[in-house]
Design a protein around this motif. Sequence first.
Motif, PDB file in Angstrom:
ATOM      1  N   UNK A  21     -13.910  -7.659   5.038  1.00 27.41           N
ATOM      2  CA  UNK A  21     -13.882  -9.003   4.786  1.00 27.41           C
ATOM      3  C   UNK A  21     -12.696  -9.473   3.927  1.00 27.41           C
ATOM      4  N   UNK A  22     -11.844  -8.507   3.751  1.00 23.13           N
ATOM      5  CA  UNK A  22     -10.510  -8.715   2.962  1.00 23.13           C
ATOM      6  C   UNK A  22      -9.302  -9.459   3.971  1.00 23.13           C
ATOM      7  N   UNK A  23      -9.048 -10.609   3.637  1.00 23.89           N
ATOM      8  CA  UNK A  23      -7.939 -11.174   4.476  1.00 23.89           C
ATOM      9  C   UNK A  23      -6.631 -10.724   4.185  1.00 23.89           C
ATOM     10  N   UNK A  24      -5.938 -10.077   5.226  1.00 20.45           N
ATOM     11  CA  UNK A  24      -4.362  -9.474   5.025  1.00 20.45           C
ATOM     12  C   UNK A  24      -3.916 -10.147   5.969  1.00 20.45           C
ATOM     13  N   UNK A  25      -2.549 -10.853   5.750  1.00 19.43           N
ATOM     14  CA  UNK A  25      -1.594 -11.447   6.724  1.00 19.43           C
ATOM     15  C   UNK A  25      -0.951 -10.248   7.599  1.00 19.43           C
ATOM     16  N   UNK A  26      -1.091 -10.288   8.718  1.00 13.42           N
ATOM     17  CA  UNK A  26      -0.551  -9.255   9.567  1.00 13.42           C
ATOM     18  C   UNK A  26       0.061  -9.728  11.116  1.00 13.42           C
ATOM     19  N   UNK A  27       0.715  -8.961  11.814  1.00 15.80           N
ATOM     20  CA  UNK A  27       1.437  -9.600  12.902  1.00 15.80           C
ATOM     21  C   UNK A  27       1.437  -8.479  13.905  1.00 15.80           C
ATOM     22  N   UNK A  68      -5.398   5.632  -2.519  1.00 19.94           N
ATOM     23  CA  UNK A  68      -4.504   4.765  -2.994  1.00 19.94           C
ATOM     24  C   UNK A  68      -5.128   3.644  -3.770  1.00 19.94           C
ATOM     25  N   UNK A  69      -4.546   3.113  -4.673  1.00 17.77           N
ATOM     26  CA  UNK A  69      -4.948   1.779  -5.465  1.00 17.77           C
ATOM     27  C   UNK A  69      -4.113   0.607  -4.774  1.00 17.77           C
ATOM     28  N   UNK A  70      -4.743  -0.184  -4.075  1.00 14.71           N
ATOM     29  CA  UNK A  70      -3.651  -1.252  -3.479  1.00 14.71           C
ATOM     30  C   UNK A  70      -4.185  -2.447  -4.287  1.00 14.71           C
ATOM     31  N   UNK A  71      -3.016  -3.376  -4.377  1.00 19.55           N
ATOM     32  CA  UNK A  71      -3.219  -4.810  -4.931  1.00 19.55           C
ATOM     33  C   UNK A  71      -3.775  -5.770  -3.853  1.00 19.55           C
ATOM     34  N   UNK A  72      -5.237  -5.375  -3.722  1.00 15.87           N
ATOM     35  CA  UNK A  72      -5.971  -6.301  -2.510  1.00 15.87           C
ATOM     36  C   UNK A  72      -7.419  -6.687  -3.460  1.00 15.87           C
TER      37      UNK A  72
END
Length: 309
Positions: A251-257, A305-309
Motif C-alpha cells: 500500500x506504499x505509493x512510489x512514483x515509477x515508470x 535494507x532500510x529505505x526512506x519510505x
Amino acid sequence: MKLLLDKKEPVADGVVLLTLRDPDDGPLPAWTPGAHVDLVVGDGVVRQYSLCGDPADNSVYRVAVLRELEGRGGSRHVHDVLTTGQLVEVSEPRNHFELVEAKRYLFIAGGIGITPILPMVRQAEAAGQDWQLAYGGRTRSSMAFLAELEHQAGVEIRPQDEHGPLDLQALLGDPSPGTAVYCCGPESLLLAVEEHCSAWPPGTLHLERFSPKTLLVEGSSDEFEVELAQSGTVLRVPADRSVLEVVEDCGVSVLSSCREGTCGTCETVVLGGTPDHRDSVLTAAEQECGDVMMICVSRSRSTRLLLDL
C-alpha cells in the motif's frame, strides 16, 4: 499534469516533434539540459522522452519521438493516434543526465540520441565554452535537427550511408583530461564509447540509455528484507519479485515508470544496508556511494535494507 498537444510536426524520417503547453498558458516547471519527462501515450502506457527545446522558454515542452518498429507500441501511439488539441498526461522533468562543469565537452549522438544532447550544445555554445559534437545516423534524412546543426562550427555530421560509422578511435583514442564526454544513442554506440573511454579519467563519460544495459549480475537474487523507515514496517522481498512490487503490495505509493532501471523515477534513499545496484541510470561512483537505489530492479547485498519510505 495534463498538457495540450499544441503542435505535431515531422522533423526527420520516422521522427515527430511534439510541442506541449499548459491549457491555460501557465508556466511549466523548469528543467535543465539532459532532462526527460514521462508521457502517458496510451491506455496507461508510460514512456520517457528527452526534452529538446529551450530551458529558458517555460511556455512549452518539446520532445522528439522516433517510431520504434520493434517497440512495445508507445511510439506508434504517438505517431498514429495523438493529434493536436489533445490533452496528454506529462510528468514533471527529471534529470539523471546533468551537464557537469568541465573545461571542454565532447558530445556524441546517434540517431534519436541527439534529443538530450541538443540543449547541451546550445548551452555550451551560449556560454562560450569549448565543445564538439559528433552526430551519426543511418541516413541524412533520418537525422533530426540537421537544419540547425549542419552548418554550425564544431559539429561533425556523419550519416552512415555516406561516411560509415562514427570514427570513435579518432574522437576518443587519446584521453583528454578536463573533457567531459556525453553520449546518447543506440546500445551498440554506447558500448563502443564505453570501451574507448575505459582509459580516460574516472567520471569523464556520461551516458543516457534508452534500454537496460546487459549486466553481469554478481550479487545474489535470494530473498532479503526491507524496512520502511517512515512506518517501521518490515517486508520480505522474495527472489522472484522486486522491491517496488513488494512495497506497492503493502500500500506504499512510489512514483515509477519504466520498471526496468532506465528512467530513474523510482529512485529511493537508502538509510541502511548495502544495495545491489542493477540499474542503467547511476554512475559507478553513485552506485558506490550506496545512498540511493532504483527499487524496480536493484536488490540487496545485505540481509536487510532500510529505505526512506
